[in-house]
Design a protein around this motif. Structure first.
Motif, short mmCIF file in Angstrom:
data_model
loop_
_atom_site.label_atom_id
_atom_site.label_comp_id
_atom_site.label_asym_id
_atom_site.label_seq_id
_atom_site.Cartn_x
_atom_site.Cartn_y
_atom_site.Cartn_z
N GLU A 409 55.77 71.09 36.32
CA GLU A 409 54.65 71.32 37.25
C GLU A 409 53.37 71.64 36.51
N ILE A 410 53.51 72.42 35.42
CA ILE A 410 52.32 72.76 34.63
C ILE A 410 51.70 71.49 34.05
N TRP A 411 52.54 70.60 33.53
CA TRP A 411 52.03 69.35 32.97
C TRP A 411 51.33 68.51 34.04
N ARG A 412 51.92 68.43 35.23
CA ARG A 412 51.30 67.63 36.29
C ARG A 412 49.93 68.21 36.65
N ASP A 413 49.87 69.54 36.77
CA ASP A 413 48.59 70.17 37.12
C ASP A 413 47.55 69.95 36.01
N ARG A 414 47.95 70.13 34.78
CA ARG A 414 46.99 69.99 33.67
C ARG A 414 46.46 68.56 33.57
N LEU A 415 47.33 67.58 33.71
CA LEU A 415 46.89 66.19 33.61
C LEU A 415 46.01 65.81 34.79
N THR A 502 53.02 78.58 24.98
CA THR A 502 52.14 79.57 25.62
C THR A 502 50.70 79.07 25.71
N ALA A 503 50.36 78.06 24.88
CA ALA A 503 49.00 77.52 24.91
C ALA A 503 48.88 76.33 25.84
N LEU A 504 49.96 76.00 26.54
CA LEU A 504 49.96 74.80 27.38
C LEU A 504 48.90 74.88 28.48
N GLY A 505 48.63 76.06 28.97
CA GLY A 505 47.64 76.18 30.03
C GLY A 505 46.20 76.20 29.52
N ASP A 506 46.01 76.30 28.19
CA ASP A 506 44.65 76.43 27.64
C ASP A 506 44.22 75.28 26.74
N ILE A 507 45.17 74.57 26.14
CA ILE A 507 44.80 73.54 25.18
C ILE A 507 43.97 72.45 25.86
N PRO A 508 42.85 72.06 25.27
CA PRO A 508 42.01 71.03 25.89
C PRO A 508 42.72 69.68 25.96
N ILE A 509 42.57 69.00 27.11
CA ILE A 509 43.10 67.64 27.29
C ILE A 509 41.92 66.72 27.59
N VAL A 510 41.74 65.73 26.73
CA VAL A 510 40.61 64.81 26.87
C VAL A 510 41.17 63.45 27.25
#
Length: 512
Positions: A409-415, A502-510
């Motif tokens: 779910e975290i990955w779906r939200d981040r993307l 732990t950085a999954l919610g903060d790492i920048p995704i471009v």
């Protein structure tokens, strides 16, 4: 010792002043002697010149010549003749208003020259002049000599300061050696006891590790006393030093305070040039200062943040604060505030070390609100597996392999937040991932990006999975075991980028 240096400089300045005044006196005396010799010669030369005029009794020319001589060199000229009719004074008012004061007698002199005449008698000319006529030149020469001597005086002062600093350094080294000798002798027994405690069974691994770190820290501090010039910064990882220090700080924190610590997980990859035990000493000293300045039920936050090219370590409290007028002095050597037994060395020592490592230390404080001390250190390099940001293309296929549904779910939200149009393919085991990636249609897509967890619930790890995937696939290990040296070593050897979970919610995704 500072008073001794001040005394030496004052003594030198006093001697310089005496020598200067003595030189001025000598120049004054020489100017008076020179003036007398010079004007005596002028008087004699003038007398010889007018003696021929007197022989022919051309007293008009005599008067003109003497008037010129008076204007050029003398204050008063008296011509005294046996014939009163030929006697005169230049200027004429000198006889009418004679000055017989003590100052006049002190500062004026006279030269008498006999003049032969056509009769048997001899006339006399008295030339009166000021003794101080050339004293202005003497003062000018003295002034020039003083100006010329300024660089030499500065060099002498610098030499005195250098000699004092050298003697102070030698005394400090001797004192340091004596303290080190006593400390080595006195600490040997308690240090041996600590070592025995660390080897005793029954203590938790965490406590044993912490005790071992403390012992190593003490040994390093004693070693520094023995070899103060050996302290050279070297390449170190920030994360282990900071996490160990935070653990120590939490253990010694007073129970009357709320103390929080945080170290950014991304610092696991950051290298810097510093001395490990010195950085620990700096942080623990800053934390101790904060504890002492914070009242009961107060709060102290200690944070280490990763800003890409630098690390900022902040110790913040809501204590008494530091008055604005002394904030610029708190890092001065010997300056202490609010602690009766303070030595004034902690912050000065911190500032010296941090600046030697290419960093800086800043203090922000307000009375009644609290204090924040920020230590900034440059990040010199990163581990090869470090991932500063994730770059994706809209045409990419993203595959997430993790046995935790919440991570999916975290990955779906981040993307979705990053603007990636397609959702990720989320799988919970390695076999399903390999099956998907072996599909022909997937293999022929433009690019596949795989994010795999290390612990997949089986004997095979995420690294084993990523090693089996085609080298054309973009691969990342996303794990909570990021601080495990074994995991780091495998990522380094197999060139697999590592992302702390732990950085999954903060790492920048471009998304390009």
């Amino acid at each position: 010792m500072r008073e001794s240096l001040k005394h030496r400089l004052k003594s030198f300045e006093r001697k310089q002043l005496i020598a200067s005044l003595l030189g001025l006196l000598i120049l004054f005396c020489l100017s008076i002697v020179f003036n007398y010799i010079h004007l005596s010669g002028q008087a004699t030369q003038t007398a010889k010149f007018i003696s021929r005029m007197i022989q022919v009794e051309d007293f008009r020319e005599v008067g003109i010549t003497l008037q010129e001589a008076r204007l050029d060199h003398f204050s008063t000229i008296r011509y005294i003749s046996s014939d009163p009719r030929r006697s005169f004074t230049l200027p004429e008012l000198a006889d009418l208003m004679p000055d017989k004061s003590f100052w006049r007698r002190l500062t004026y002199d006279e030269v008498a020259v006999d003049i032969p005449t056509i009769t048997a008698s001899r006339d006399k000319i008295i030339f009166e002049f000021s003794r101080l006529k050339e004293i202005g030149w003497a003062f000018l020469i003295w002034l020039v000599l003083n100006l010329v001597s300024i660089p030499q005086t500065r060099m002498m002062k610098k030499r005195i300061v250098g000699e004092f600093d050298e003697s102070l350094r030698i005394e400090t080294e001797l004192a340091r050696a004596e303290v080190a000798r006593k400390l080595r002798h006195n600490i040997r027994t308690p240090l041996s006891a600590l070592i025995r405690l660390s080897n005793r069974k029954g203590a938790s691994d965490l406590n044993q590790e912490l005790l071992s770190n403390v012992i190593t820290h003490i040994k390093n501090l004693v070693s520094d006393l023995d070899e103060p010039n050996r302290k050279v910064a070297s390449d170190n990882l920030f994360h282990p030093v900071l996490t160990d220090t935070m653990r120590e700080v939490r253990l010694v924190a007073p129970g009357r305070l709320i103390v929080t610590t945080q170290v950014d997980d991304s610092l696991i990859s950051a290298h810097g040039d510093f001395i490990s035990h010195e950085l620990r000493s700096i942080l623990t000293n800053l934390a101790t200062n904060a504890f002492e300045a914070t009242p009961d039920s107060g709060r102290v936050d200690i944070v280490a943040q990763d800003f890409g090219d630098r690390v900022i370590l902040e110790v913040k409290d809501n204590g008494t604060g530091i008055p604005a007028e002394i904030q610029s002095k708190v890092t001065d050597k010997g300056f202490s505030f609010g602690k009766p037994t303070g030595t004034g060395l902690g912050l000065h020592h911190a500032k010296e070390n941090v600046e030697d490592w290419g960093g800086s230390i800043k203090i922000f404080s307000e009375v009644g609100t609290g204090t924040s001390v920020q230590v900034t250190l440059p990040i010199q390099s990163r581990e090869a597996w470090y991932v500063p940001r994730i770059k994706l293309r809209q045409s990419d296929m993203v595959v997430v392999v993790d046995d935790q549904v919440s991570v999916h779910e975290i990955w779906r939200d981040r993307l979705r937040e990053a603007g990636f149009a397609k959702g990720p393919a989320c799988l919970d085991n390695a076999e399903a991932a390999l099956s998907l990636l072996s599909n022909r249609s997937v293999a022929e897509s433009s690019r596949v990006v795989v994010f795999a967890d290390y612990d997949l619930g089986t004997k095979k790890t995420g690294i084993d999975l990523l090693r089996r995937i085609s080298s054309s696939t973009e691969k990342f290990l996303v794990t909570g075991h990021f601080d495990d040296p074994t995991v780091q070593s495998m990522c380094r050897s197999h060139q697999i980028p590592l992302i702390p979970k732990t950085a999954l919610g903060d790492i920048p995704i471009v998304v390009l």
